[in-house]
Design a protein around this motif. Sequence first.
Motif, short mmCIF file in Angstrom:
data_model
loop_
_atom_site.label_atom_id
_atom_site.label_comp_id
_atom_site.label_asym_id
_atom_site.label_seq_id
_atom_site.Cartn_x
_atom_site.Cartn_y
_atom_site.Cartn_z
N UNK A 95 0.82 -1.20 0.00
CA UNK A 95 0.00 0.00 0.00
C UNK A 95 0.85 1.25 0.00
N UNK A 96 0.22 2.39 -0.19
CA UNK A 96 0.95 3.65 -0.20
C UNK A 96 0.11 4.76 -0.77
N UNK A 97 0.77 5.85 -1.11
CA UNK A 97 0.10 7.01 -1.67
C UNK A 97 0.52 7.18 -3.12
N UNK A 98 -0.46 7.38 -3.99
CA UNK A 98 -0.19 7.57 -5.41
C UNK A 98 -1.09 8.67 -5.95
N UNK A 99 -0.76 9.16 -7.12
CA UNK A 99 -1.58 10.16 -7.79
C UNK A 99 -2.70 9.48 -8.58
N UNK A 100 -3.73 10.24 -8.84
CA UNK A 100 -4.84 9.80 -9.69
C UNK A 100 -4.27 9.22 -10.99
N UNK A 131 -9.38 5.17 -2.47
CA UNK A 131 -8.73 5.36 -1.19
C UNK A 131 -9.45 4.58 -0.09
N UNK A 132 -8.73 3.71 0.59
CA UNK A 132 -9.33 2.84 1.61
C UNK A 132 -8.24 1.99 2.25
N UNK A 133 -8.62 1.30 3.32
CA UNK A 133 -7.78 0.25 3.88
C UNK A 133 -8.15 -1.03 3.14
N UNK A 134 -7.13 -1.73 2.65
CA UNK A 134 -7.34 -2.95 1.89
C UNK A 134 -6.95 -4.17 2.72
N UNK A 135 -7.82 -5.16 2.72
CA UNK A 135 -7.62 -6.37 3.51
C UNK A 135 -7.66 -7.60 2.61
N UNK A 136 -6.84 -8.59 2.93
CA UNK A 136 -6.95 -9.87 2.25
C UNK A 136 -7.57 -10.89 3.21
N UNK A 137 -8.16 -11.91 2.62
CA UNK A 137 -8.81 -12.95 3.39
C UNK A 137 -8.55 -14.29 2.74
N UNK A 138 -8.63 -15.36 3.53
CA UNK A 138 -8.36 -16.69 3.00
C UNK A 138 -9.10 -17.75 3.78
N UNK A 139 -9.45 -18.83 3.07
CA UNK A 139 -10.12 -19.95 3.72
C UNK A 139 -9.83 -21.20 2.89
N UNK A 152 -9.41 -16.65 7.82
CA UNK A 152 -8.25 -15.82 8.14
C UNK A 152 -8.36 -14.46 7.46
N UNK A 153 -7.89 -13.45 8.17
CA UNK A 153 -7.88 -12.07 7.67
C UNK A 153 -6.53 -11.43 7.97
N UNK A 154 -6.11 -10.55 7.08
CA UNK A 154 -4.92 -9.77 7.33
C UNK A 154 -5.25 -8.51 8.11
N UNK A 155 -4.22 -7.76 8.47
CA UNK A 155 -4.37 -6.55 9.26
C UNK A 155 -4.67 -5.32 8.40
N UNK A 156 -4.44 -5.42 7.12
CA UNK A 156 -4.77 -4.33 6.22
C UNK A 156 -3.57 -3.50 5.81
N UNK A 157 -3.68 -2.88 4.64
CA UNK A 157 -2.67 -1.96 4.14
C UNK A 157 -3.41 -0.76 3.54
N UNK A 158 -2.94 0.43 3.84
CA UNK A 158 -3.64 1.65 3.42
C UNK A 158 -3.25 2.04 2.00
N UNK A 159 -4.26 2.38 1.22
CA UNK A 159 -4.06 2.90 -0.13
C UNK A 159 -4.70 4.29 -0.18
#
Length: 124
Positions: free
Chosen positions: A9-14, A90-98, A113-120
């Motif tokens: 994740x991170x900050x990017x331009x449009x 723009x949001x917090x992005x999470x992955x999930x698995x089963x 299972x869920x991850x802790x998230x990464x901000x975009x």
Amino acid sequence: QVHLVESGGGSVQDGGSLRLSCAASGWTSITYCMGWFRQAPGKEREAIAVINFSGTSSHSDSVKGRFTISKDNTNHTLYLQMDSLKPEDTAMYYCSADPRWTDCYLGRTVFAYWGQGTQVTVAS
């Protein structure tokens, strides 16, 4: 014990691009259903992509044609390639698995299972 850790994740331009990764440590199952979700402040969590062990995937209308979910079975890592990013992404992005791969569809919310998230963050 399975742990999911997102990165990228991170900050990017449009109009920019990012590639999110979700590393699944401790994963032993051949079968799986894995997905990406996002949640913006004040909004409901949104399912944006899902993929099963056979490679069948689905993307939400909001990201279709811009985002692509993929999985590397060798290193148990899930990816989300995000192109043509918009400020509304723009949001917090999470992955999930089963390991339960049946009923692997966009909108499924029950994952083991869920991850802790990464901000975009996408700036206009």
